[in-house]
Write a protein that holds these residues in place. Structure first.
Motif, PDB file in Angstrom:
ATOM      1  N   ARG A   1       0.823  -1.212   0.000  1.00 18.55           N
ATOM      2  CA  ARG A   1       0.000   0.000   0.000  1.00 18.55           C
ATOM      3  C   ARG A   1       0.856   1.259   0.000  1.00 18.55           C
ATOM      4  NH1 ARG A   1      -2.066   3.363   3.769  1.00 18.55           N
ATOM      5  NH2 ARG A   1      -4.065   4.393   3.293  1.00 18.55           N
ATOM      6  N   ASP A   2       1.983   1.233   0.695  1.00 20.53           N
ATOM      7  CA  ASP A   2       2.850   2.409   0.735  1.00 20.53           C
ATOM      8  C   ASP A   2       3.374   2.778  -0.647  1.00 20.53           C
ATOM      9  OD1 ASP A   2       2.483   2.598   3.426  1.00 20.53           O
ATOM     10  OD2 ASP A   2       4.441   1.784   3.984  1.00 20.53           O
ATOM     11  N   ASP A   3       3.439   1.785  -1.534  1.00 21.96           N
ATOM     12  CA  ASP A   3       3.914   2.064  -2.891  1.00 21.96           C
ATOM     13  C   ASP A   3       2.982   3.018  -3.629  1.00 21.96           C
ATOM     14  OD1 ASP A   3       6.247   0.419  -2.873  1.00 21.96           O
ATOM     15  OD2 ASP A   3       4.941  -1.331  -3.027  1.00 21.96           O
ATOM     16  N   LEU A   4       1.710   3.031  -3.235  1.00 22.98           N
ATOM     17  CA  LEU A   4       0.768   3.961  -3.865  1.00 22.98           C
ATOM     18  C   LEU A   4       1.248   5.403  -3.700  1.00 22.98           C
ATOM     19  CD1 LEU A   4      -2.712   2.507  -2.812  1.00 22.98           C
ATOM     20  CD2 LEU A   4      -1.774   2.591  -5.125  1.00 22.98           C
TER      21      LEU A   4
ATOM     22  N   ALA B   1       8.426  12.950   7.171  1.00 23.82           N
ATOM     23  CA  ALA B   1       8.914  13.284   8.517  1.00 23.82           C
ATOM     24  C   ALA B   1       9.035  12.034   9.389  1.00 23.82           C
ATOM     25  CB  ALA B   1       7.979  14.293   9.182  1.00 23.82           C
ATOM     26  N   LEU B   2       8.320  10.967   9.013  1.00 25.43           N
ATOM     27  CA  LEU B   2       8.300   9.749   9.822  1.00 25.43           C
ATOM     28  C   LEU B   2       8.887   8.535   9.114  1.00 25.43           C
ATOM     29  CD1 LEU B   2       4.614  10.143  11.095  1.00 25.43           C
ATOM     30  CD2 LEU B   2       6.693  10.844  12.288  1.00 25.43           C
ATOM     31  N   ASN B   3       9.142   8.656   7.805  1.00 23.41           N
ATOM     32  CA  ASN B   3       9.574   7.516   7.006  1.00 23.41           C
ATOM     33  C   ASN B   3      10.906   7.815   6.322  1.00 23.41           C
ATOM     34  OD1 ASN B   3       9.980   5.528   5.061  1.00 23.41           O
ATOM     35  ND2 ASN B   3       7.804   5.360   4.555  1.00 23.41           N
ATOM     36  N   PRO B   4      12.018   7.288   6.829  1.00 27.23           N
ATOM     37  CA  PRO B   4      13.338   7.566   6.251  1.00 27.23           C
ATOM     38  C   PRO B   4      13.451   7.174   4.781  1.00 27.23           C
ATOM     39  CG  PRO B   4      13.560   6.564   8.413  1.00 27.23           C
ATOM     40  CD  PRO B   4      12.116   6.450   8.031  1.00 27.23           C
ATOM     41  N   ASP B   5      12.800   6.080   4.376  1.00 26.34           N
ATOM     42  CA  ASP B   5      12.869   5.649   2.978  1.00 26.34           C
ATOM     43  C   ASP B   5      12.224   6.680   2.058  1.00 26.34           C
ATOM     44  OD1 ASP B   5      14.158   3.315   3.664  1.00 26.34           O
ATOM     45  OD2 ASP B   5      12.299   2.157   3.813  1.00 26.34           O
ATOM     46  N   LEU B   6      11.117   7.215   2.497  1.00 23.80           N
ATOM     47  CA  LEU B   6      10.432   8.226   1.694  1.00 23.80           C
ATOM     48  C   LEU B   6      11.221   9.535   1.671  1.00 23.80           C
ATOM     49  CD1 LEU B   6       7.913   8.574  -0.016  1.00 23.80           C
ATOM     50  CD2 LEU B   6       6.684   9.344   2.004  1.00 23.80           C
ATOM     51  N   GLN B   7      11.981   9.791   2.722  1.00 24.01           N
ATOM     52  CA  GLN B   7      12.805  11.000   2.766  1.00 24.01           C
ATOM     53  C   GLN B   7      13.807  11.033   1.620  1.00 24.01           C
ATOM     54  OE1 GLN B   7      14.674  11.250   6.614  1.00 24.01           O
ATOM     55  NE2 GLN B   7      12.751  11.592   7.701  1.00 24.01           N
ATOM     56  N   VAL B   8      14.364   9.868   1.271  1.00 28.74           N
ATOM     57  CA  VAL B   8      15.347   9.805   0.185  1.00 28.74           C
ATOM     58  C   VAL B   8      14.693  10.178  -1.136  1.00 28.74           C
ATOM     59  CG1 VAL B   8      16.892   8.302  -1.124  1.00 28.74           C
ATOM     60  CG2 VAL B   8      16.730   8.072   1.373  1.00 28.74           C
ATOM     61  N   LEU B   9      13.541   9.605  -1.426  1.00 28.01           N
ATOM     62  CA  LEU B   9      12.823   9.915  -2.659  1.00 28.01           C
ATOM     63  C   LEU B   9      12.404  11.372  -2.685  1.00 28.01           C
ATOM     64  CD1 LEU B   9      11.482   9.164  -5.318  1.00 28.01           C
ATOM     65  CD2 LEU B   9       9.502   8.335  -4.011  1.00 28.01           C
ATOM     66  N   HIS B  10      11.895  11.854  -1.548  1.00 28.34           N
ATOM     67  CA  HIS B  10      11.488  13.254  -1.470  1.00 28.34           C
ATOM     68  C   HIS B  10      12.662  14.180  -1.722  1.00 28.34           C
ATOM     69  CE1 HIS B  10      11.128  17.049   0.819  1.00 28.34           C
ATOM     70  NE2 HIS B  10       9.928  17.076   0.257  1.00 28.34           N
ATOM     71  N   SER B  11      13.813  13.882  -1.112  1.00 26.06           N
ATOM     72  CA  SER B  11      14.990  14.730  -1.274  1.00 26.06           C
ATOM     73  C   SER B  11      15.437  14.789  -2.722  1.00 26.06           C
ATOM     74  CB  SER B  11      16.124  14.214  -0.393  1.00 26.06           C
ATOM     75  OG  SER B  11      17.296  14.991  -0.579  1.00 26.06           O
TER      76      SER B  11
END
Length: 286
Positions: free
Chosen positions: A141-144, A203-213
């Motif tokens: 679901r997070d992949d969405l 702010a809570l998910n380090p993996d998503l932080q990389v993509l966001h950055s």
């Protein structure tokens, strides 16, 4: 600037030949009268930026490839980082079309309802398919959410290349970039909704932080290279381009959030005015 019109038409013909439907159906999918498509393909009419963006989206290529012949060719906007690529290569064009349909549905649902209110079954219902089919393209679901961010990044890049590639003057280009970032109703407001949710989850998910950055770096670099080009043209002040970029992007972010949050007195019109005044006051050479 090199004339890429003939090469662009040829590349559109190339993707059109791979399209599973007729040329008329292709025209309808990009919201174009079939006669106008024929004229654009023969060179008696130019494709509009919106049409190029839709062609790229429909066929799984980028506007940069259509105009310049490569996804990573140096152009007016910084290309997305490698992390801004789908987790699953859709494969052939038919499968790519199915993937795009699912991604479109997920993107709109998350933008309109919020990530935590959208279930895989909602996306399946919207597409008229099964949850198993959705999971084929989005294993978890997070992949969405991560894929809708990638989609937004790709949309922004395609739109910027399509809109800006013919604008030589850096001042005009920067103002156009600002305009393309305003949360106007429709597509841009939906993109802002996705970004707001990504900021929250990052702010809570380090993996998503990389993509966001990586994704945000693309936007930052597009602004910075435009400012540097304006300095080379002599239309922008010789101030530190990196500092100007940090301030301008922060202003865009802050004002955009206030507009979406419905803060009294904050509107798209006021946001546009404030950003243009900053550009004229701090960036333009006087």
């Amino acid at each position: 600037m090199q004339d890429t019109t003939a090469a662009l038409r040829q590349r559109v013909r190339d993707v059109l030949r791979q399209y599973p439907g007729s040329q008329r159906a292709f025209a309808e999918q990009i919201g174009l009268d079939p006669t106008k498509l024929s004229k654009s393909l023969t060179g008696t009419r130019r494709f509009t930026p919106a049409e190029l963006t839709r062609i790229a989206e429909l066929t799984g290529v980028t506007v940069n490839w259509l105009i310049n012949g490569g996804d990573d060719v140096e152009t007016v906007a910084a290309a997305p980082q490698r992390t801004a690529r789908p987790v699953r290569d859709p494969g052939d064009l038919r499968e790519a079309s199915r993937y795009q349909q699912i991604l479109d549905a997920a993107w709109h649902l998350i933008a309109e309802r919020g990530y935590h209110s959208v279930r895989v079954s909602d996306v399946a219902k919207e597409c008229g398919t099964s949850a198993a089919t959705i999971h084929y393209y989005f294993p978890g679901r997070d992949d969405l959410l991560t894929e809708t961010l990638r989609y937004s990044v790709r949309q922004a890049f395609d739109r910027q290349v399509a809109e800006l590639h013919a604008i030589e003057d850096a001042h005009e280009r920067l103002l156009r970039l600002v305009e393309l970032q305003l949360p106007t109703p429709g597509l841009l407001r939906h993109e802002w909704s996705i970004w707001l949710q990504v900021w929250n989850e990052s702010a809570l998910n380090p993996d998503l932080q990389v993509l966001h950055s990586d994704s945000y770096t693309r936007w930052h670099d597009t602004i910075a290279r435009t400012i540097r080009q304006g300095q080379e043209q002599g239309v922008f002040a010789d101030t530190d381009a990196e500092e100007l970029t940090v301030t301008l992007t922060a202003l865009i972010d802050g004002l955009g959030i206030q507009v979406l949050a419905g803060r009294p007195g904050r509107s798209v019109e006021r946001m546009r005015k404030a950003l243009r005044e900053y550009v004229e006051r701090e960036i333009v050479r006087h």
